[in-house]
Scaffold this motif. Structure first.
Motif, short mmCIF file in Angstrom:
data_model
loop_
_atom_site.label_atom_id
_atom_site.label_comp_id
_atom_site.label_asym_id
_atom_site.label_seq_id
_atom_site.Cartn_x
_atom_site.Cartn_y
_atom_site.Cartn_z
N GLY A 35 0.80 -1.23 0.00
CA GLY A 35 0.00 0.00 0.00
C GLY A 35 0.83 1.27 0.00
N GLN A 36 1.71 1.40 0.99
CA GLN A 36 2.52 2.62 1.07
C GLN A 36 3.54 2.67 -0.06
N GLY A 37 4.03 1.50 -0.49
CA GLY A 37 4.99 1.48 -1.58
C GLY A 37 4.38 1.97 -2.88
N LEU A 38 3.21 1.48 -3.22
CA LEU A 38 2.54 1.93 -4.45
C LEU A 38 2.19 3.41 -4.37
N LEU A 39 1.83 3.87 -3.17
CA LEU A 39 1.55 5.29 -2.98
C LEU A 39 2.80 6.12 -3.27
N ALA A 40 3.95 5.66 -2.78
CA ALA A 40 5.20 6.38 -3.01
C ALA A 40 5.55 6.42 -4.50
N ILE A 41 5.29 5.32 -5.22
CA ILE A 41 5.53 5.31 -6.67
C ILE A 41 4.66 6.36 -7.36
N ALA A 42 3.37 6.35 -7.02
CA ALA A 42 2.43 7.28 -7.65
C ALA A 42 2.79 8.73 -7.37
N LEU A 43 3.28 9.01 -6.16
CA LEU A 43 3.60 10.38 -5.79
C LEU A 43 4.83 10.92 -6.52
N GLY A 44 5.51 10.07 -7.27
CA GLY A 44 6.57 10.57 -8.12
C GLY A 44 6.03 11.22 -9.38
N SER A 45 4.75 10.97 -9.69
CA SER A 45 4.16 11.47 -10.92
C SER A 45 2.89 12.29 -10.71
#
Length: 298
Positions: free
Chosen positions: A237-247
């Motif tokens: 959950g937090q990992g995918l959120l961190a990926i998305a917040l790069g874009s």
């Protein structure tokens, strides 16, 4: 956070892919109450195990990410990383205080205020002004959340403190979004999630010990629930959120909390047989409409 070095760069992912990962992360976080309910340990203890048991997965991910970039994993815990870990620890601590002092519906409704804080602080703290369409989408999401969760809200003097804890939870979660967004300007997603989780783990270990709550589960089911909480809900959950917040912007990404509320309602229905009223379905539709309205122009 305003003092962090800001590197303006092109988004890493297309909007469609980043949004898909954001939704997947929301679903992973939304199922966490199911794992907590079966964990057989105290709430602060489950929060500690959530982050601690995610570390092997996050370490492997960060190492793989660094190797692909042709470098070694760095352990540079700059201010954005430290704040990310601190804010997420605060979010989990006050969330568990809230659900102890008020109803789950009250705590959840207060927690959905997180995007309001992100929208209010985004321009000043991280240099990302919030467009009008995002404010409109946020308003629709808040009204949808009121329909989805608010029907179970109970106002009572003895719950005021718990409701206040819920508001503080939302503040910490909002600040967490802002900190991750800044951290992603200088770090890869796996690195951000791993390093900030180490900070969160240290804080939550101390909190769990001081609380005196039960630390270890009694059965294999409890162990499995904690492992799932760490690997699926946190690392995923937090990992995918961190990926998305790069874009994606922090303000738009913060609307994920409403998707998380939808996921929690769905899993409550699917796993525990909790009923969903027509008003709650209307709230879900309004939340989805709000996210569509708030989407960035591509």
């Amino acid at each position: 956070m305003s003092g962090e070095k800001v590197l303006h760069k092109q988004p890493e992912l297309s909007f469609a892919l980043a949004f898909a990962l954001l939704v997947m992360g929301a679903i992973a976080m939304g199922v966490s109450p199911v794992f907590v309910r079966f964990s057989e340990v105290g709430p602060f203890s489950s929060a500690f195990w959530r982050v601690f048991l995610s570390l092997p997965v996050l370490f492997a991910w960060a190492c793989f990410e660094a190797r692909r970039a042709g470098r070694q994993l760095t352990w540079d815990m700059d201010r954005a990383i430290l704040l990310t870990g601190l804010f997420f620890a605060g979010d989990l601590i006050f969330w568990h205080l809230a659900i102890h002092k008020t109803t789950m519906a009250n705590a959840t409704l207060m927690a959905t205020l997180a995007p309001v804080w992100v929208a209010l602080f985004s321009g000043t703290f991280i240099g990302e002004p919030v467009p009008r369409r995002t404010w409109l989408g946020l308003a629709l999401c808040l009204m949808g959340a009121a329909l989805l969760i608010g029907s179970s809200y109970q106002l009572a003097p003895e719950r005021i403190v718990g409701d206040l804890y819920g508001v503080i939870t939302s503040l910490f979660f909002g600040l967490y979004f802002l900190a991750v967004r800044v951290a992603r300007r200088n770090h890869k997603s796996g690195e951000v999630t791993l390093l900030s989780t180490i900070v969160t783990t240290v804080i939550l270990f101390g909190t769990a010990i001081i609380s005196g709550q039960k630390m270890l589960p009694d059965t294999a089911q409890g162990v499995a629930s904690l492992i799932a909480l760490g690997t699926f809900s946190h690392a995923g959950g937090q990992g995918l959120l961190a990926i998305a917040l790069g874009s994606l912007s922090a303000a738009f990404s913060s609307l994920v909390i409403f998707v998380e509320a939808l996921a929690a309602a769905f899993f409550g229905w699917a796993v525990f047989g909790e009923t969903l009223s027509p008003m709650q379905f209307a709230g879900a539709a309004m939340i989805l409409t709000g996210i569509w309205v708030a989407r960035p122009k591509t």
